[in-house]
Design a protein around this motif. Structure first.
Motif, PDB file in Angstrom:
ATOM      1  N   SER A  35     -36.496  10.440 -44.939  1.00 45.08           N
ATOM      2  CA  SER A  35     -36.481  11.153 -44.033  1.00 45.08           C
ATOM      3  C   SER A  35     -37.560  12.154 -43.275  1.00 45.08           C
ATOM      4  N   TYR A  37     -39.579  14.376 -42.152  1.00 44.49           N
ATOM      5  CA  TYR A  37     -40.184  15.337 -42.703  1.00 44.49           C
ATOM      6  C   TYR A  37     -40.520  16.205 -43.815  1.00 44.49           C
ATOM      7  N   TYR A  38     -41.738  16.186 -44.648  1.00 42.07           N
ATOM      8  CA  TYR A  38     -42.335  17.088 -45.495  1.00 42.07           C
ATOM      9  C   TYR A  38     -43.135  17.408 -45.342  1.00 42.07           C
ATOM     10  N   SER A 125     -43.153  11.536 -43.724  1.00 40.75           N
ATOM     11  CA  SER A 125     -42.005  11.057 -44.421  1.00 40.75           C
ATOM     12  C   SER A 125     -41.361  11.247 -45.457  1.00 40.75           C
ATOM     13  N   SER A 151     -27.035  10.047 -53.524  1.00 43.95           N
ATOM     14  CA  SER A 151     -26.751  10.780 -52.558  1.00 43.95           C
ATOM     15  C   SER A 151     -27.954  11.705 -52.324  1.00 43.95           C
ATOM     16  N   TRP A 153     -30.074  15.164 -50.511  1.00 46.87           N
ATOM     17  CA  TRP A 153     -30.262  15.791 -50.462  1.00 46.87           C
ATOM     18  C   TRP A 153     -31.922  16.945 -50.500  1.00 46.87           C
ATOM     19  N   ALA A 166     -33.200  22.987 -44.479  1.00 44.81           N
ATOM     20  CA  ALA A 166     -33.238  20.944 -44.774  1.00 44.81           C
ATOM     21  C   ALA A 166     -33.570  20.371 -44.292  1.00 44.81           C
ATOM     22  N   MET A 167     -33.446  18.910 -45.508  1.00 46.50           N
ATOM     23  CA  MET A 167     -34.260  17.668 -44.509  1.00 46.50           C
ATOM     24  C   MET A 167     -32.664  17.115 -44.561  1.00 46.50           C
ATOM     25  N   GLU A 168     -33.290  16.167 -43.700  1.00 45.52           N
ATOM     26  CA  GLU A 168     -32.440  15.257 -43.344  1.00 45.52           C
ATOM     27  C   GLU A 168     -32.555  13.597 -43.944  1.00 45.52           C
ATOM     28  N   PHE A 169     -31.409  13.033 -44.494  1.00 44.78           N
ATOM     29  CA  PHE A 169     -31.818  11.822 -44.886  1.00 44.78           C
ATOM     30  C   PHE A 169     -31.259  11.473 -43.491  1.00 44.78           C
ATOM     31  N   ILE A 170     -31.861   9.183 -43.569  1.00 47.76           N
ATOM     32  CA  ILE A 170     -31.677   8.369 -42.658  1.00 47.76           C
ATOM     33  C   ILE A 170     -31.552   6.806 -43.814  1.00 47.76           C
ATOM     34  N   ASP A 172     -28.987   7.286 -46.557  1.00 48.74           N
ATOM     35  CA  ASP A 172     -27.970   7.391 -47.449  1.00 48.74           C
ATOM     36  C   ASP A 172     -26.319   7.577 -46.683  1.00 48.74           C
TER      37      ASP A 172
END
Length: 172
Positions: A35, A37-38, A125, A151, A153, A166-170, A172
């Motif tokens: 992801s 960004y955090y 990240s 999964s 999220w 929301a976070m984007e996960f690349i 999964d």
């Protein structure tokens, strides 16, 4: 002397190429989820959920390490855990002084924390890396052990308003 320097430079370059090729073989989409960004500071934290939806063809437990890349962590910038079929693991990336979200107030086995120093805030990240060595390891039934069976999220949460994005996960 110039020949020795040239030889050493060539050997170092060869080592870098071999090492990068070896790493490229183990870092595959079935083994890594990221992801971009955090955030965790005095006014926000990051929540990540990882579920094992118990898909047909998946092993019953999948282990992984979630790392806050770029974190100014107080102990470790990562947590390791196993997600069982039908289960969900929660990960919070929080400032060290968070009064509500900490291991004392949420101490169940499905919750993990990455505590970060918040002198100037912390952001970066997130990387989830599977804990097995072969990217498509299967058990004797042929069930697959990789992160594509999970999964992911998450959200960056503004503490004062309980709102966020929301976070984007690349991967999964």
């Amino acid at each position: 002397m110039k020949k020795v320097t040239t030889f050493i430079a060539i050997m170092m370059l060869a080592f870098v190429v071999v090492a990068s090729n070896a790493q490229a073989q183990t870092i595959t989409s079935s083994r890594v989820v990221v992801s971009p960004y955090y955030q965790a500071d005095s006014s926000s934290y990051t929540f990540i959920g990882v579920s094992h939806p118990s898909l047909s063809g998946a092993v019953s437990q999948i282990g992984l390490r979630v790392t806050a890349v770029g974190a100014n962590a107080t102990v470790n910038a990562y947590v390791e855990f196993t997600v069982a079929a039908g289960g969900t693991q929660r990960v919070f990336i929080v400032p060290t002084n968070h009064s509500v979200l900490n291991p004392t107030t949420l101490s169940d086995s499905t919750t993990s924390f990455i505590a970060v120093s918040t002198g100037t805030g912390s952001s970066g990240s997130v990387r989830a890396l599977s804990s097995y060595l072969t990217p498509t390891t299967a058990n004797s039934n042929g069930d697959i052990n990789n992160l594509s069976q999970l999964s992911f999220w998450g959200a960056i949460v503004a503490s004062a308003t309980s709102s966020g994005f929301a976070m984007e996960f690349i991967g999964d």
